[in-house]
Every structure is written in C-alpha cells, then in structure tokens.
Design an enzyme around this catalytic site. Sequence first.
Site, mmCIF file in Angstrom:
data_model
loop_
_atom_site.group_PDB
_atom_site.id
_atom_site.type_symbol
_atom_site.label_atom_id
_atom_site.label_comp_id
_atom_site.label_asym_id
_atom_site.label_seq_id
_atom_site.Cartn_x
_atom_site.Cartn_y
_atom_site.Cartn_z
ATOM 1 N N GLY A 129 27.019 53.529 4.010
ATOM 2 C CA GLY A 129 26.091 53.687 5.129
ATOM 3 C C GLY A 129 26.091 52.504 6.080
ATOM 4 O O GLY A 129 27.011 51.686 6.051
ATOM 5 N N ALA A 130 25.041 52.421 6.916
ATOM 6 C CA ALA A 130 25.016 51.486 8.056
ATOM 7 C C ALA A 130 26.299 51.713 8.858
ATOM 8 O O ALA A 130 27.091 50.797 9.100
ATOM 9 C CB ALA A 130 24.869 50.038 7.596
ATOM 10 N N HIS B 241 33.671 53.238 10.312
ATOM 11 C CA HIS B 241 33.427 54.461 9.541
ATOM 12 C C HIS B 241 33.739 55.692 10.396
ATOM 13 O O HIS B 241 34.339 56.657 9.916
ATOM 14 C CB HIS B 241 31.960 54.537 9.108
ATOM 15 C CG HIS B 241 31.497 53.409 8.238
ATOM 16 N ND1 HIS B 241 30.587 52.473 8.666
ATOM 17 C CD2 HIS B 241 31.801 53.074 6.958
ATOM 18 C CE1 HIS B 241 30.345 51.610 7.685
ATOM 19 N NE2 HIS B 241 31.069 51.946 6.645
ATOM 20 N N LYS C 283 40.435 47.539 6.137
ATOM 21 C CA LYS C 283 39.639 46.306 6.087
ATOM 22 C C LYS C 283 39.391 45.872 4.644
ATOM 23 O O LYS C 283 39.379 44.694 4.337
ATOM 24 C CB LYS C 283 38.309 46.470 6.803
ATOM 25 C CG LYS C 283 37.673 45.107 6.973
ATOM 26 C CD LYS C 283 36.336 45.123 7.603
ATOM 27 C CE LYS C 283 35.267 45.570 6.680
ATOM 28 N NZ LYS C 283 34.662 44.474 5.906
ATOM 29 N N ASP C 284 39.195 46.864 3.756
ATOM 30 C CA ASP C 284 39.015 46.549 2.335
ATOM 31 C C ASP C 284 40.329 46.871 1.629
ATOM 32 O O ASP C 284 40.435 47.856 0.887
ATOM 33 C CB ASP C 284 37.847 47.360 1.782
ATOM 34 C CG ASP C 284 36.573 47.060 2.558
ATOM 35 O OD1 ASP C 284 35.980 46.007 2.315
ATOM 36 O OD2 ASP C 284 36.208 47.857 3.452
HETATM 37 P P1 AMP Z 1 31.650 50.627 3.255
HETATM 38 O O1 AMP Z 1 30.531 51.440 3.830
HETATM 39 O O2 AMP Z 1 31.647 49.208 3.700
HETATM 40 O O3 AMP Z 1 31.795 50.810 1.765
HETATM 41 O O4 AMP Z 1 32.983 51.222 3.886
HETATM 42 C C1 AMP Z 1 33.279 52.592 3.775
HETATM 43 C C2 AMP Z 1 34.697 52.797 4.259
HETATM 44 O O5 AMP Z 1 34.814 52.382 5.624
HETATM 45 C C3 AMP Z 1 35.722 51.973 3.465
HETATM 46 O O6 AMP Z 1 36.883 52.752 3.269
HETATM 47 C C4 AMP Z 1 35.972 50.812 4.373
HETATM 48 O O7 AMP Z 1 37.231 50.203 4.187
HETATM 49 C C5 AMP Z 1 35.887 51.485 5.740
HETATM 50 N N1 AMP Z 1 35.650 50.483 6.788
HETATM 51 C C6 AMP Z 1 34.698 49.517 6.800
HETATM 52 N N2 AMP Z 1 34.830 48.747 7.905
HETATM 53 C C7 AMP Z 1 35.885 49.230 8.598
HETATM 54 C C8 AMP Z 1 36.538 48.862 9.824
HETATM 55 N N3 AMP Z 1 36.123 47.837 10.557
HETATM 56 N N4 AMP Z 1 37.608 49.594 10.221
HETATM 57 C C9 AMP Z 1 38.051 50.647 9.480
HETATM 58 N N5 AMP Z 1 37.475 51.043 8.317
HETATM 59 C C10 AMP Z 1 36.411 50.345 7.886
#
Ligand code: AMP
Length: 283
Positions: A31-32, A37, A151-152
């Site tokens: 989220g956020a 995303h 990014k991850d």
């Molecule tokens: P998170 O909500 O941080 O767990 O991220 C959910 C998904 O969004 C994961 O696959 C992250 O790698 C991806 N994500 C987060 N930040 C970015 C970004 N800046 N660009 C592309 N994908 C992202």
Amino acid sequence: VQIYKRVSDISKVLEALKRKNKLIGYVPTMGALHQGHASLIRKSIIDNDITVCSIFVNPTQFNDKSDLENYPRPIELDIKTLMSEGCQILFLPEVNDIYSKDFEEVDLMQFSSIRNMLEGRFRPGHFDGVISVVKRLFDIVNPHNVYFGQKDFQQCVIINEIIKKYFPQISFHLCPTVRESDGLALSSRNVHLSISERQDALKLSAALALIKNNCAEFEPRDLIKQGLNLINESNRIIVDYLEIVDSETLIAIEKFSPNQTAIAVIAAFCGKTRLVDNMFLHQ
Ligand code: AMP
C-alpha cells in the site's frame, strides 16, 4: 474496484473467473501506492483480463518494530488510485486471515543463501517473512502472471526461487524502477523524508549513476570508492551497503566479465528512513 477482505471470498471469486478462462495478473503491495506501483498495475492490466492488487503490510518481514508501526497506510487514497488505474480487484486481508490455521510454514532450508545476503544481512529474517507471505498470497490468488519492481531487486531474485519451487505455472515480470525527475526512486517510505533528507537521498541514485557511467573504465573496487565518496559529501547518510554484484548469485564482483550481468545495489539511512536502490551496469 471490487474489494475483498476475506481469503475465502476472494478464493471463490477467482476460482469462478479461472473457470471462465480469464487471465489473472497479480501485483502484491504493502500500500501507500505511488507511480511505481501504478506502473506494475498498468502492465498487468495490459497483459491480463483481470488484475488483482493486494495491500498487506506483512508484520513478519519487518525486523524493526517502529518501521512497521510508522509504515504509511492511506487506504482511502489507495482505493482511489486503484479505481483511476482501472484495477478490477483489491485484496485487503487481515493479519489473522493470512496467518490463520491454514497457514503452512515454508521450509526455508530449501531456499538458497541469497535470503541472508545484502538486505538479509542488515534486516535479519526479512526475506524469511517475505517468502512465507508471498507463498501464502500466491496460494490464495494463484495468478497466471505476477509483476514486481526492480527497485527491490533482491526480492525479485527470491520471488523467482519461490516460483521455481512451488509455482512453475506462474510467469514473473520484472518492471523497471520508476523515479522522480531528479532520480530519486519512488518509495512508500519517501513520505518520511524531511526536505534536507530528501536532498541527501538524491545521492543514492547519483552514486549508482556515477558507477554505471564509469564502469567501462574502472574495476568494481574503485567504482565503489567513487560512489561512497559522492555519498560521503553528506555526513548525514549512513550506508548499510554499496556493492557491485552478479545479478543471479548476488555475489560481489571483483573483476567485470562479459559472462556476468553486474548490478550496483545500495541501502542507506537518510535520517531514520532506510532506502534501497539499484542499477544494472553495462546496459
Ligand atoms: P511495496 O509496496 O513496497 O512492497 O512494493 C510493492 C511492489 O512495487 C514491489 O514489487 C516493489 O518492487 C514495487 N515498487 C516499489 N517501488 C517501485 C518503483 N519506484 N518503481 C517500480 N516498482 C516499484
């Protein structure tokens, strides 16, 4: 967007869609939601009939209690984002329903030591939590396609291990990192940065870009020194690691070779906020 909170409800809906031969794309998040995303969701909408996004702040992957407590949870805004992107299904489970009696422990010993490297070294147990929750979420959603952000990057390598072991039918899609125009990688944690910390944070992507620009002329050891020098222009950044590693094994590269794909990876604190970023070199 249709919202399902219960595992039993979303399972039924997805089973019915699969019986109708609908292609299901899945974007797991905490989220956020931001444009990073959104880029994953857009890609999934193009490729599939139905896109499922989940929002679940998974407690077991947080090694730092205050990071978990302070993690942003703007759910109303997230729902608006999903509606405007055209995402069809939001899965919004409760912790109790994910870690219920149906929850099967994953045998972590079946996984490679990559889970204990880099992020794993500085966030002990982080990837064990990621593996457990992603296995559970994939069991529930059982999609055709999944979308993850570069990014991850280490997380992506580990997700590929999960897919290889348990879900060979799922196709994995690596999506490029979305950045602000000044280079800062979008992250849900960026909201915690003060104006001056945000200025410091720009040094992470700048160091990676410097390494990438100079990688034809220097060896990894020198490139890392150059990157750290740039970062240390600000004495407020605390670097956990800055390494140049093989993109498959994540082992540090001492000398570049055409047989390896090199990626520079960084994790650092700007104030209390820990950020990660990476860039492929030679591309
Ligand atoms: P998170 O909500 O941080 O767990 O991220 C959910 C998904 O969004 C994961 O696959 C992250 O790698 C991806 N994500 C987060 N930040 C970015 C970004 N800046 N660009 C592309 N994908 C992202």
